[in-house]
Design a protein around this motif. Structure first.
Motif, PDB file in Angstrom:
ATOM      1  N   GLN A   1      -1.496  -1.215  -9.995  1.00  0.00           N
ATOM      2  CA  GLN A   1      -0.081  -0.928 -10.650  1.00  0.00           C
ATOM      3  C   GLN A   1       0.865  -0.715  -9.544  1.00  0.00           C
ATOM      4  N   ARG A   2       0.461  -0.397  -8.121  1.00  0.00           N
ATOM      5  CA  ARG A   2       1.163  -0.372  -7.069  1.00  0.00           C
ATOM      6  C   ARG A   2       2.157   0.919  -7.246  1.00  0.00           C
ATOM      7  N   THR A   3       1.474   2.086  -7.720  1.00  0.00           N
ATOM      8  CA  THR A   3       2.251   3.229  -7.895  1.00  0.00           C
ATOM      9  C   THR A   3       1.951   4.194  -6.792  1.00  0.00           C
ATOM     10  N   ARG A   4       1.037   3.995  -5.956  1.00  0.00           N
ATOM     11  CA  ARG A   4       0.419   5.019  -5.017  1.00  0.00           C
ATOM     12  C   ARG A   4       0.545   4.172  -3.630  1.00  0.00           C
ATOM     13  N   PRO A   5       1.672   4.022  -2.827  1.00  0.00           N
ATOM     14  CA  PRO A   5       1.640   3.114  -1.743  1.00  0.00           C
ATOM     15  C   PRO A   5       1.482   3.976  -0.594  1.00  0.00           C
ATOM     16  N   GLY A   6       0.755   3.080   0.307  1.00  0.00           N
ATOM     17  CA  GLY A   6       0.294   3.798   1.684  1.00  0.00           C
ATOM     18  C   GLY A   6      -1.072   4.392   1.531  1.00  0.00           C
TER      19      GLY A   6
END
Length: 124
Positions: free
Chosen positions: A90-95
């Motif tokens: 979901q791309r909620t935890r970048p890096g």
């Protein structure tokens, strides 16, 4: 004989750029190319075929199982390039990476906008 995965065509805006990206990230081998396809080979003889489609294409999802050492090398390259990546689809935890399913995983986008997932343990 049971069915085995043999090849896939990955829609590419620039086949050469895509092949270079996947060759580096997956440590894939060069393979003979023909027609519109630029080919790489990964484990078990699976071909990744890169080609520009005649139409616009929606992004796809490709997950690759790698060992821990390969994951470390690939992740270091992702970080060194400053490439966006996430611990979750979901791309909620970048890096970040994740530690689900007893291994490590990371999500990123390839140069044509497809979603890639690198995992160190299979889901099943």
């Amino acid at each position: 004989m049971p069915a085995r995965f043999n090849h896939t065509i990955i829609a590419s805006r620039d086949a050469a750029e895509m092949a270079a990206f996947y060759r580096d990230l997956l440590e894939a081998e060069e393979a003979p190319s023909w027609g519109p396809f630029l080919n790489l080979q990964i484990a078990d003889g699976v071909l990744l075929q890169f080609a520009a489609p005649p139409i616009d294409f929606p992004p796809q999802h490709y997950a690759y199982l790698v060992d821990d050492d390969h994951f470390e090398r690939a992740y270091a390259a992702i970080v060194d390039r400053g490439q966006e990546h996430w611990a979750d689809p979901q791309r909620t935890r970048p890096g970040e990476t994740n530690s689900e399913h007893g291994g490590r995983g990371v999500y990123l986008l390839d140069p044509s906008g497809h979603y890639l997932e690198l995992i160190t343990r299979p889901y099943l």
